[in-house]
Design an enzyme around this catalytic site. Structure first.
Site, PDB file in Angstrom:
ATOM      1  CG  HIS A 198      10.986  -2.249   4.689  1.00 45.41           C
ATOM      2  ND1 HIS A 198       9.617  -2.196   4.579  1.00 45.41           N
ATOM      3  CD2 HIS A 198      11.273  -3.416   5.311  1.00 45.41           C
ATOM      4  CE1 HIS A 198       9.103  -3.286   5.121  1.00 45.41           C
ATOM      5  NE2 HIS A 198      10.089  -4.048   5.571  1.00 45.41           N
ATOM      6  CE1 TYR A 227       8.846   5.028   2.999  1.00 43.69           C
ATOM      7  CE2 TYR A 227       7.304   6.864   2.952  1.00 43.69           C
ATOM      8  CZ  TYR A 227       7.761   5.697   3.538  1.00 43.69           C
ATOM      9  OH  TYR A 227       7.152   5.197   4.655  1.00 43.69           O
ATOM     10  NE  ARG A 273       4.039   6.591   1.646  1.00 45.11           N
ATOM     11  CZ  ARG A 273       4.197   5.345   2.090  1.00 45.11           C
ATOM     12  NH1 ARG A 273       4.606   4.378   1.264  1.00 45.11           N
ATOM     13  NH2 ARG A 273       3.957   5.056   3.346  1.00 45.11           N
ATOM     14  NE  ARG A 287       9.829   6.184   8.614  1.00 42.26           N
ATOM     15  CZ  ARG A 287       8.902   5.954   7.678  1.00 42.26           C
ATOM     16  NH1 ARG A 287       9.044   4.923   6.842  1.00 42.26           N
ATOM     17  NH2 ARG A 287       7.863   6.750   7.569  1.00 42.26           N
ATOM     18  N   PRO A 291       0.789  -1.221   0.000  1.00 38.92           N
ATOM     19  CG  PRO A 291      -0.089  -1.086   2.134  1.00 38.92           C
ATOM     20  CD  PRO A 291       0.552  -2.049   1.185  1.00 38.92           C
ATOM     21  CG  ASN A 292      -0.256   4.295   1.286  1.00 35.59           C
ATOM     22  OD1 ASN A 292      -1.227   4.836   0.776  1.00 35.59           O
ATOM     23  ND2 ASN A 292      -0.307   3.724   2.478  1.00 35.59           N
ATOM     24  CB  ALA A 321       1.494   0.273   6.507  1.00 37.37           C
ATOM     25  CD  GLU A 368      10.446  -7.441   5.932  1.00 32.32           C
ATOM     26  OE1 GLU A 368      10.670  -8.568   6.449  1.00 32.32           O
ATOM     27  OE2 GLU A 368      10.094  -6.462   6.593  1.00 32.32           O
ATOM     28  CG  ASN A 386       8.318  -1.922   0.338  1.00 33.70           C
ATOM     29  OD1 ASN A 386       7.728  -2.033   1.420  1.00 33.70           O
ATOM     30  ND2 ASN A 386       8.930  -0.810  -0.024  1.00 33.70           N
TER      31      ASN A 386
HETATM   32  C1  DQA Z   1       8.125   1.046   3.876  1.00 27.17           C
HETATM   33  C2  DQA Z   1       8.232   1.221   5.392  1.00 27.17           C
HETATM   34  C3  DQA Z   1       6.882   1.005   6.050  1.00 27.17           C
HETATM   35  O1  DQA Z   1       6.984   1.210   7.453  1.00 27.17           O
HETATM   36  C4  DQA Z   1       5.861   1.981   5.513  1.00 27.17           C
HETATM   37  O2  DQA Z   1       4.589   1.737   6.063  1.00 27.17           O
HETATM   38  C5  DQA Z   1       5.806   1.996   4.027  1.00 27.17           C
HETATM   39  C6  DQA Z   1       7.056   1.928   3.275  1.00 27.17           C
HETATM   40  C7  DQA Z   1       9.458   1.396   3.179  1.00 27.17           C
HETATM   41  O3  DQA Z   1       9.625   1.026   2.022  1.00 27.17           O
HETATM   42  O4  DQA Z   1      10.306   2.063   3.776  1.00 27.17           O
HETATM   43  O5  DQA Z   1       4.740   2.133   3.430  1.00 27.17           O
HETATM   44  O6  DQA Z   1       7.835  -0.315   3.596  1.00 27.17           O
END
Ligand code: DQA
Length: 145
Positions: free
Chosen positions: A98, A23, A18, A105, A10-11, A75, A96, A72
């Site tokens: 990120h 990011y 964003r 954070r 998501p997102n 959240a 995984e 990735n």
């Molecule tokens: C994320 C880190 C997560 O905590 C966050 O909710 C994201 C992006 C990252 O790529 O740093 O949406 O996965």
């Protein structure tokens, strides 16, 4: 030709605009292009979804024709037992990734439900993390690009 699935939660469709201070300015398409340029001998499938169910369905689909997954989970990393179960269920090697370093954070980002189901994890290195994860999967698969 090895096939890797690049799966984003998501997102992450909003990358580029964003919270760029966290990011960066690369879009998902920029990240995909970087992977294809770095690994011309790899077939990349890409999928992004904002919903947990769609990500689970895509992992199930990956049982056929996909050799490994760079994931990735956004959240859902911090909330989803269902995604942990899906990774275990499909039995594919998953790394995984990120972009940011969640452990540095907010406290609610410190726990990942996903990590125990994964072969490895890369965080805090921005788009490079996706390329490093792809390289790690290729090494695991015995492919030397
Ligand atoms: C994320 C880190 C997560 O905590 C966050 O909710 C994201 C992006 C990252 O790529 O740093 O949406 O996965």
């Amino acid at each position: 030709m090895p096939t890797l699935l690049i799966l984003n939660g998501p997102n992450l469709n909003l990358l580029g605009t964003r919270e760029p201070e966290i990011y960066g300015r690369d879009t998902l398409e920029d990240i995909y292009r970087g992977l294809r340029e770095t690994f011309p001998g790899v077939e990349f499938q890409t999928f992004q979804a904002n919903g947990e169910g769609a990500l689970i369905d895509r992992l199930h689909e990956a049982r056929s024709g996909v050799d490994g997954v760079v994931f990735n989970p956004g959240a859902y990393t911090h909330t989803s037992i269902a995604l942990f179960d899906a990774i275990k269920a499909v039995g594919l090697p998953v790394i995984e990734v990120h972009l940011s370093l969640p452990e540095a954070r907010e406290p609610f980002r410190r726990h990942s439900f996903i990590t125990p189901a994964c072969k490895g994890k890369i965080a805090g290195l921005g788009p490079l993390g996706y390329r490093l994860a792809a390289q790690a999967l290729l090494d695991m698969l015995g492919e030397s690009p």
